[in-house]
Design an enzyme around this catalytic site. Sequence first.
Site, PDB file in Angstrom:
ATOM      1  N   HIS A   1      12.009 -19.474  10.583  1.00 27.14           N
ATOM      2  CA  HIS A   1      10.867 -19.719  10.547  1.00 27.14           C
ATOM      3  C   HIS A   1      10.429 -19.748  11.677  1.00 27.14           C
ATOM      4  CE1 HIS A   1       6.883 -22.500  10.504  1.00 27.14           C
ATOM      5  NE2 HIS A   1       7.557 -22.181   9.773  1.00 27.14           N
TER       6      HIS A   1
ATOM      7  N   CYS B   1      -9.327  -6.507   2.902  1.00 28.44           N
ATOM      8  CA  CYS B   1      -9.265  -7.313   4.179  1.00 28.44           C
ATOM      9  C   CYS B   1      -8.530  -8.274   4.471  1.00 28.44           C
ATOM     10  CB  CYS B   1     -10.851  -6.672   4.781  1.00 28.44           C
ATOM     11  SG  CYS B   1     -12.228  -7.618   3.299  1.00 28.44           S
TER      12      CYS B   1
END
Lengths: 633, 633
Positions: free
Chosen positions: B195, B587
């Site tokens: 992780h 974006c």
Amino acid sequence: NAQGEDVVAGIRTPQPINRRQKASPQEVSLEEAMPEVYKELEHYCKVLERHFRDMQDVEFTIQRGKLFILQTRSGKRTGLAALRIAVDMVTEGLIDEEEALMRIEPEQLNQLLRPVFDPEEKEKARKEGRVVAKGLPAGPGATSGHVVFFPSEVEERTAKGEEVILVRVETSPEDIRGMSAAQGILTARGGMTSHAALVARQMGKVCVVGCEALRIDYKNRHLEVNGRLIREGDYISIDGSTGEVILGKLKTRPSEVLEVLVEKRLKPEESQSYQIYHKLMQWADRKRKLRVRVNADRPEQASLALALGAEGIGLCRTEHMFFEGERIYAMREMIIAQDPESRREALDKLLPMQREDFKAIFRVMRDLPVTIRTLDPPLHEFLPHSDDEIAQVAERMGISFDELKAKVESLREANPMLGHRGCRLGIVYPEITRMQARAIFEAACEVKLEEGIEVHPEIMIPLVGHVEELRDQRRIVDEVAKEVFARYGVEVPYKVGTMIEIPRGALTADEIAQQAEFFSFGTNDLTQTTYGISRDDVGKFLRAYVEKGIWDFDPFVKLDTKGVGQLMMLAVEKGREVRADLKVGICGEHGGEPSSVKFCHSIGLDYVSCSPLRIPIAKLAAAQAAIEENGKK
Amino acid sequence: NAQGEDVVAGIRTPQPINRRQKASPQEVSLEEAMPEVYKELEHYCKVLERHFRDMQDVEFTIQRGKLFILQTRSGKRTGLAALRIAVDMVTEGLIDEEEALMRIEPEQLNQLLRPVFDPEEKEKARKEGRVVAKGLPAGPGATSGHVVFFPSEVEERTAKGEEVILVRVETSPEDIRGMSAAQGILTARGGMTSHAALVARQMGKVCVVGCEALRIDYKNRHLEVNGRLIREGDYISIDGSTGEVILGKLKTRPSEVLEVLVEKRLKPEESQSYQIYHKLMQWADRKRKLRVRVNADRPEQASLALALGAEGIGLCRTEHMFFEGERIYAMREMIIAQDPESRREALDKLLPMQREDFKAIFRVMRDLPVTIRTLDPPLHEFLPHSDDEIAQVAERMGISFDELKAKVESLREANPMLGHRGCRLGIVYPEITRMQARAIFEAACEVKLEEGIEVHPEIMIPLVGHVEELRDQRRIVDEVAKEVFARYGVEVPYKVGTMIEIPRGALTADEIAQQAEFFSFGTNDLTQTTYGISRDDVGKFLRAYVEKGIWDFDPFVKLDTKGVGQLMMLAVEKGREVRADLKVGICGEHGGEPSSVKFCHSIGLDYVSCSPLRIPIAKLAAAQAAIEENGKK
């Protein structure tokens, strides 16, 4: 005689046309004063009505005993009158059933269903200046009660047989019990889709919201409204059909339809409005294709709905079952449990209560389908929030303030609407889903064995956006079903399906349908996510949006067919591609809104589900949709 | 000699093959010890490499002076080595440019871009024995900071301007916010796909994982490593390109590529890694079709992005401009203003500051397009929240505590993510949009007149879900443009467009395109609304979702092409139906994530926009997408 402008302005009270219309013997009607002219007028009106095939507003003048017809147009009818006229015209053979159904605004049926204030008492109150404010009419009907500000105190008082109006700045899910016990709900803030309004409509409570003239002072337990002080315990009356707030107590009358169907205090033949209602519903039932179910969590709601012709329960929320009485404490134990073992222990306390709830509902609904949604709200809704309440609850639970406070903090969310709720709860805590499934199947087996009722539970997993979520929850439900059926030695047919209430659910409906036997559109949440707008916060800009004409309508009231509806269409299409017999319904608030019901018909839904008193409205709208589709308008 | 198993297990350190590899003069290389065998080995390696067209891991043994080749396979390459090999093989004519581009994981470019420790300081630390451990190099770059063990405490410290290294046994999704705030992340456990490693790479954080020598004691808030005790708050340094953990603070230097491009302290010919970078980018630029822009709010970010080849600004957020220094007070005055007049007065104070900001950015970007988003966050983000802060700010503003407190309360939202923000602000307060448009156009006219720069502003209206929202805001922008151009006697070409970041925007893209000259997908918010999940709250269930395999990937890191991507496709299609030359970009943070960039290519976007250091990564991914499309893999 009264002239047009004066009547409209309310300056002159018009005189009656005939004897029937006379409000008092002192009045003189046209029929009595000028019998010839009256007969002539009656004749022309009939001609005009026959020609236009509708009730006419006829403007006329009488000069030196001679009648002049000035103008005629289809009449604006309100309430009962419109319904009676439509039914009468069918009887008279002027129009057919379809045309009669098409002429009625479905919302007008409210007039037949909701209790009303005694007209004389209301007039008196008005004259005495006791009509002190007006809010939004969020839950039709009329009721009076003692003002109470704190939901926790409502039950105490109603337990003693008091009538109570719950008055709040606004309501939240913790207030459900108080709301449920109250006769009516009055709030200072919130729109037609605020929490108070939604819950009230669901519960069939009289409700006035957004009454901004109220200055509520919780601390001193009073409210001020336009210069009048109302103390806790004072009587007020609210009219949820008009939004009026009235000082003092007013007598109410139930609607005649319910007097016949539910209270059984009137016989069908004794009530003209029941007969109108009955005819309209018969016609609507013959035409409509959509089935109509009810959103109901309690047996008494289910009974009412059955009397009004519900064909099943489309949404039985289970969270309300966790708030009542002692249950909230077992629920809280479950929430603060540190491990699955102690969580299961707490859930074991809830199981028998929940099982009894389901049995009670199954007994009412018998062989009709009952769609039960697994736990949906974020867990923090079940915990206290203020430090005082936390201290109180912590003591009661035998844990430290700090421990409970820490739990409350850890569950806090930035955006609860988009947080740890829906199936996300059952995935992190499978014990919850397991307990709920067990309660459902044990209840179903027991009523079958003990009472011979063939129930049809449909288990609905909320907030699914990915097929794997549903697969995970479905596996638990199926496992529990197998285990319970083996234990009881009996089987109950059941379905597992999902709410489609977030865009990704609709967009991947083809995948989800592989695991779902039915879809139910949760259009409240689907509208929130499709618009990216929180219903609780929309008040901040809704007014500007409406004033500037950016929105033609409030999408939380009326379904946005262009955006939200597009996702629904997509989901129906994709879902049925994979599973041709997929059952599809809607259980959002839109399910009882006429234009939304028509849209649901047009995209091929199987049913709509709405609050009990909106069932007749949904049926009429469904009939209209079917008639429109056949091109007869 | 070291045998295979021992090397892998890290028990024996292998001896060098040739002189170049020698770490110290004491070591003896194969080249020196057995020059004949070395030559033979070199020969076979070349043959194998040529045959397999890839660098080979060759296993061999030498028995009594005789070479035996045991096994060969394509080599595992990390970082710079992989890039150098790919470029070398093109130079040697073994593969072509396309194949070289395809062989590189775009994320590997990070090796070329991230800062490194000052070599002298590092050498000094090594000599002083301060290099105390080595883990896996999971997030390239180098950084120093105070040791902090608890993610919740990282934010507090970084808020005060402290540099922090988060040290954990391992990380989990709840730690995301702390990880995001930290300079670097160090874990005792976990591999290159743990992780911590995955998140760090996505966030561009320096990260070392699996450093098993660490003995972390959360309770006593210290860690022990090879006999050295490090307490919470002590300085450590981590090198995410080598895996080294170093006591104390070390100076860092930008990567050689940035030294050449930005700092100009190195000449291109002095840096091998710059040359590799330059070649790869040349090749990528020749192949890719997607243009690559930058998300930048400040001139220095824009400069850095230009140096890295940005072709415009895809997202210039204007809200950051309101937080700095004195501006926040003018902003707060605007927010507490009671009427449009005083709101305008406050905005007039902000206008010149904002105009200067835009001029500075226009000067850097010159004739490249600059997409400026109008104010987006809810206004309460600009107000203080705790009572202490409120008191302080109220005093400074010359208003009462109660007044400010009441304002803060009135702006509070149940779900800020779905609240009064985006274009909903500009619609309720058109003065804000007007001021921002004025600042943009005045800035554009001034740099044109004073400096002869032909700027291309693109005004982007956020959170549009209904065409009327855009029409309303566009009208204001167009009016202001006309007025400003007339006043300056000069015109500037500009575009008005919108973010597509809520599902309804995508679903009604055909209507919206009538008012929009461009779309830019805001995939952060679009993911939140499509999934009905708040990014701030997802930590509560993300771990369970990943562990149970419900999600294959975190949709906030990698674009969910099935759900979110489906909406994007729909929007592109519908938008271009109405406006064939509609410019479409992205974006959201996905704009710099390789697999998402490839998806954007596949649905025909014109550009992606990402943070500056991800530009080369996006370019490489875009080139790979174009090559894959041509069927050459």
